[in-house]
Design an enzyme around this catalytic site. Structure first.
Site, PDB file in Angstrom:
ATOM      1  N   HIS A   1      -0.512 -15.375   7.673  1.00  0.00           N
ATOM      2  CA  HIS A   1      -0.790 -14.440   6.712  1.00  0.00           C
ATOM      3  C   HIS A   1       0.324 -13.843   6.161  1.00  0.00           C
ATOM      4  O   HIS A   1       1.581 -13.709   6.814  1.00  0.00           O
ATOM      5  CB  HIS A   1      -1.457 -13.270   7.899  1.00  0.00           C
ATOM      6  CG  HIS A   1      -2.143 -12.265   7.127  1.00  0.00           C
ATOM      7  ND1 HIS A   1      -3.105 -12.103   6.483  1.00  0.00           N
ATOM      8  CD2 HIS A   1      -1.599 -10.945   6.858  1.00  0.00           C
ATOM      9  CE1 HIS A   1      -3.287 -11.069   5.707  1.00  0.00           C
ATOM     10  NE2 HIS A   1      -2.378 -10.192   6.068  1.00  0.00           N
TER      11      HIS A   1
ATOM     12  N   LEU B   1     -13.705 -16.676  10.957  1.00  0.00           N
ATOM     13  CA  LEU B   1     -14.392 -17.693  11.704  1.00  0.00           C
ATOM     14  C   LEU B   1     -15.394 -17.160  12.565  1.00  0.00           C
ATOM     15  O   LEU B   1     -15.137 -15.806  13.180  1.00  0.00           O
ATOM     16  CB  LEU B   1     -13.462 -18.750  12.591  1.00  0.00           C
ATOM     17  CG  LEU B   1     -12.146 -19.029  11.741  1.00  0.00           C
ATOM     18  CD1 LEU B   1     -11.392 -20.031  12.808  1.00  0.00           C
ATOM     19  CD2 LEU B   1     -12.972 -20.145  10.648  1.00  0.00           C
TER      20      LEU B   1
HETATM   21  C1  GAR Z   1      -0.874 -17.566   1.165  1.00  0.00           C
HETATM   22  O1  GAR Z   1      -0.104 -16.519   0.891  1.00  0.00           O
HETATM   23  C2  GAR Z   1      -1.519 -17.126   2.652  1.00  0.00           C
HETATM   24  O2  GAR Z   1      -0.753 -16.598   3.360  1.00  0.00           O
HETATM   25  C3  GAR Z   1      -2.736 -16.245   2.325  1.00  0.00           C
HETATM   26  O3  GAR Z   1      -3.362 -16.875   1.335  1.00  0.00           O
HETATM   27  C4  GAR Z   1      -2.109 -17.624   0.370  1.00  0.00           C
HETATM   28  C5  GAR Z   1      -2.580 -18.914   0.185  1.00  0.00           C
HETATM   29  O4  GAR Z   1      -1.502 -19.756  -0.457  1.00  0.00           O
HETATM   30  N1  GAR Z   1      -3.539 -16.162   3.294  1.00  0.00           N
HETATM   31  C6  GAR Z   1      -4.375 -14.809   3.627  1.00  0.00           C
HETATM   32  O5  GAR Z   1      -4.145 -13.888   2.626  1.00  0.00           O
HETATM   33  C7  GAR Z   1      -5.272 -15.141   4.761  1.00  0.00           C
HETATM   34  N2  GAR Z   1      -5.616 -13.863   5.233  1.00  0.00           N
HETATM   35  P1  GAR Z   1      -1.815 -21.313  -0.631  1.00  0.00           P
HETATM   36  O6  GAR Z   1      -3.393 -21.761  -0.850  1.00  0.00           O
HETATM   37  O7  GAR Z   1      -0.782 -21.702  -1.627  1.00  0.00           O
HETATM   38  O8  GAR Z   1      -1.486 -21.786   0.914  1.00  0.00           O
END
Ligand code: GAR
Length: 211
Positions: free
Chosen positions: A110, A94
């Site tokens: 995260h 952001l």
């Molecule tokens: C999740 O594991 C989330 O924690 C990660 O992306 C995935 C999204 O899954 N986020 C990150 O890595 C942010 N830095 P989703 O679209 O099924 O919620």
């Protein structure tokens, strides 16, 4: 009036869906998802939101500076009277503008025990590093990457036979659980920030805070 959530996502949208489920099941009371926004047209999370009858919009980011893009997103959040912005697998940093506009009202999930393994592919980073425990973190978002004050964490043991897929799957179960819990805490104002520490309050302590 109930609290209004704005969700930003880039992909699958399972964390978005977990939040939506928690709201319909009353685990996050007096709240609704007012809008879901993605920079990716093909994000399955957008379809999942539309299937639930939620206003889901694609705002393409191609060719736009971060600030110009975020101005468009913030305009929609304002139009929809959003109180809390939830990043749910949102793979963009952001801008300072966005963070300032919604200061203290943006949270992220995260898939690691921060500050370990920030950035991309946190589950792969954990496996490659050889840690015995990893997990997930819900934190407030500031201008730093994955480094704002931590609301909740859950630990997940790493098994010797884990692959990125099996480990990610077990972490995801915890993500869905603690993200809903954290959003509820934030919406109820049941926390106090002391420096980098977020102190979670019980209902009586929170009531005192509002006096
Ligand atoms: C999740 O594991 C989330 O924690 C990660 O992306 C995935 C999204 O899954 N986020 C990150 O890595 C942010 N830095 P989703 O679209 O099924 O919620």
């Amino acid at each position: 009036m109930g609290k209004r959530i704005g969700v930003l996502l880039s992909g699958r949208g399972s964390n978005f869906e977990a939040l939506a489920e928690s709201m319909s099941a009353g685990r996050i009371p007096d709240a609704e998802i007012a809008v879901v926004i993605s920079h990716r047209g093909g994000a399955p999370g957008i379809e999942r939101a539309r299937a639930r009858g939620i206003d889901a919009r694609v705002i393409p980011s191609r060719g736009l500076e971060r600030d110009a893009y975020d101005r468009q997103v913030v305009a929609v959040m304002r139009e929809k009277n959003v109180d809390l912005v939830c990043l749910a697998g949102y793979m963009r940093l952001l801008s300072p503008y966005f963070v300032k506009e919604y200061h203290g009202c943006i949270v992220n999930i995260h898939p690691s025990l921060l500050p370990a393994f920030p950035g991309l592919e946190a589950q792969r980073q954990a496996l490659e590093h050889g840690v015995k425990f990893t997990g997930c973190t819900v934190h407030f978002v500031d201008e730093t990457l994955d480094a704002g004050p931590i609301l909740l964490q859950a630990a997940v043991p790493v098994r010797d036979d884990d692959t990125v897929e099996t480990l990610s799957e077990r972490i995801l179960i915890e993500e869905h659980r603690i993200y809903s819990e954290a959003v509820r805490i934030v919406l109820e104002g049941r926390y106090r920030i002391e420096g980098r520490r977020v102190i979670i309050l019980n209902a009586a302590e929170a009531a005192k805070k509002h006096v």
